[in-house]
Design an enzyme around this catalytic site. Structure first.
Site, PDB file in Angstrom:
ATOM      1  CE  LYS A   1      -8.979   4.206  -6.803  1.00  0.00           C
ATOM      2  NZ  LYS A   1      -8.992   4.270  -8.305  1.00  0.00           N
TER       3      LYS A   1
ATOM      4  CD  GLU B   1      -5.280 -10.701  -5.085  1.00  0.00           C
ATOM      5  OE1 GLU B   1      -4.115 -10.681  -5.551  1.00  0.00           O
ATOM      6  OE2 GLU B   1      -6.296 -10.638  -5.768  1.00  0.00           O
TER       7      GLU B   1
ATOM      8  CD  GLU C   1       2.135  -8.722 -10.157  1.00  0.00           C
ATOM      9  OE1 GLU C   1       1.208  -9.545 -10.127  1.00  0.00           O
ATOM     10  OE2 GLU C   1       2.166  -7.713  -9.426  1.00  0.00           O
TER      11      GLU C   1
END
Length: 495
Positions: free
Chosen positions: A189, A265, A398
């Site tokens: 996906k 990750e 982030e």
């Protein structure tokens, strides 16, 4: 490398696949719905893409499970699987310019990065992993003479891979190559923000000889297709690259379903430490590259920069000069180093963080966000903010954009404390000419990867991944195969 004019001409003739790829065929989503793929540099529609959901996931998983059980791929001789994947690598090489262009048009990455970095790494990943699969041996355990204990590696079954939008082909290859090489059936996906290159890749997998049902592509959104894959009881492994927030959700979904293995990750907020015994100009150029490459849309971007106070003034002069080479522009121009942000949402996120940084006391020394003009692309500027500290939001969270936070330190111990003061632990870098310091500091950095006197360098032979909230497991190297194989022990009594 083609010229700017050649890339522009090629882009006008480029065609796009917009349907899902299931069991060897392109098909519309069961619900008939689509979503728009927009070129972020022009805000123009590229194509509409099938928006898959639970119904498509059920069909794809059932087919993938059936073909896995049949053994047509999972029990194929490793050498034959190797040769098919090597043929796929060759086909990718033949079509590398087309695949590079698709990612540039789809998410804004500069064509020079695609041609010179991403595509060579994609090809190498498939070649190296293919070559490795018939060289992974089993083991014999040191048991007594009356038993024989065999330890073997077996494919896990159906693997779902959810990949990000910032490196569409590259991140997909890091997961697809080992998962397929190990003999699994795979459902990919891609991000709804950049699905086009892997849909083209699907055609190449069939041409290479990968059996129908072994490789499937389901474009769609995370809360629909992504969640359905994570919750599916017949998916055996889920491999993900993306944000820490979504990674946590996927672990929750796995626990609520069949306790499938989840390899993650996730996010990063990587530090770079600049010591006063380094080459200042080289370090400044590396610091700029580490945050402004790919518009800062890089999980390992060194967005936190800590400079030793004795060279701070000199370093900042060199840093601003290096940053000046990163001007946002048309990603089809081979001279462009920074393209647009992937979409308006990401562009506005960057703007919000720059504003919050200044509100909290940060000093804007370079860049900022120019006024957005509709129809001219989702561009942000390379930005440097000094006088940052670890309590500021833009230092802790982030951003995934070209925003660099700069702080200073006095001692090595202080530098380490600042660098490790983060929930993330994906990458870290340090610059020093002191060999002992390089070893000493790199050992103490809480990070899955450390670069000394460089940034971002890697190789297919070395693992990629992080610690803490940056995830688990590793992409690349032989260690990637560990994610997609089961260890089986067979104990035989021979006495």
């Amino acid at each position: 490398m083609k010229s700017y004019t050649e890339w522009q001409a090629l882009s006008k003739s480029q065609t796009f696949h917009g349907q899902a790829y299931i069991n060897g065929e392109f098909q519309a989503a069961q619900n008939g719905e689509t979503f728009a793929c927009i070129n972020p540099a022009t805000e123009q529609l590229l194509t509409n893409v099938a928006s898959c959901d639970q119904a498509d996931v059920d069909i794809a998983v059932a087919n993938a499970k059936t073909v896995f059980k049949s053994g047509v791929w999972s029990q194929m001789h490793p050498k034959k699987r190797k040769n098919i994947l090597l043929k796929l690598a060759s086909l990718i090489d033949q079509h590398k310019d087309e695949l590079a262009l698709l990612d540039t048009l789809d998410m804004g990455k500069s064509i020079s990065e695609m041609v010179n970095i991403d595509m060579p790494d994609v090809i190498d990943c498939f070649q190296w992993t293919a070559e490795s699969i018939d060289k992974v041996y089993g083991e014999i355990a040191p048991t007594g003479t009356d038993t024989l204990a065999l330890i073997s590696h077996e494919p896990v079954g159906v693997v779902a891979c959810i990949t990000p939008w910032n490196y569409p082909m590259l991140m997909a290859s890091w997961k697809l190559a080992p998962a397929l090489a190990a003999g699994n059936s795979v459902i990919l996906k891609p991000s709804e923000k950049s699905p086009l290159s892997v849909l083209r890749l699907a055609e190449l997998t069939k041409e290479a000889g990968i059996p129908d049902g072994v490789f499937n592509v389901l474009p769609g959104f995370g809360h629909t297709a992504g969640k359905a894959l994570a919750m599916h009881n017949d998916v055996n492994v889920l491999a993900f690259t993306g944000s820490t927030r979504v990674a946590a959700l996927l672990m929750e979904y796995a626990g609520k379903s069949n306790m499938k293995r989840v390899w993650l990750e996730a996010g990063g907020k990587s530090p770079m430490l600049i010591f006063d015994d380094c080459d200042v100009k080289k370090a400044a150029a590396s610091a700029a590259a580490s945050i402004f490459s790919n518009q800062g849309e890089v999980c390992i971007a060194c967005s936190r920069l800590y400079v030793q106070d004795t060279i701070k003034a000199e370093f900042m002069t060199a840093l601003v000069e290096a940053a000046g080479k990163y001007q946002a522009g048309d990603p089809l121009d081979p001279n462009t180093k920074m393209g647009p942000m992937v979409d308006a949402v990401q562009m506005n996120t960057v703007k919000r963080f720059i504003e919050s940084a200044q509100a909290e006391g940060g000093e804007l020394v370079f860049g900022g966000v120019k006024d957005y003009q509709e129809g001219q692309g989702y561009f942000s500027q390379a930005t440097i903010i000094d006088k940052a500290n670890n309590e500021m939001e833009f230092v802790r969270e982030e951003i995934f954009g070209p925003v660099l936070a700069v702080s200073e330190f006095t001692t090595e111990e202080e530098a380490l404390a600042l660098a490790n003061d983060s929930k993330y632990g994906l990458g870290a870098a340090l610059w020093t000419d002191n060999l002992s310091r390089a070893h000493r500091v790199s050992r103490q950095l809480e990070s899955g990867m450390v670069w000394v006197n460089t940034w971002g360098e890697g190789d297919t032979t070395v693992p990629f991944g992080g610690v803490k909230a940056s995830g688990n497991g590793r992409d690349k190297s032989l260690h990637a195969l560990e994610k997609y194989t089961e260890l089986k022990n067979v104990m035989i009594r021979i006495g």
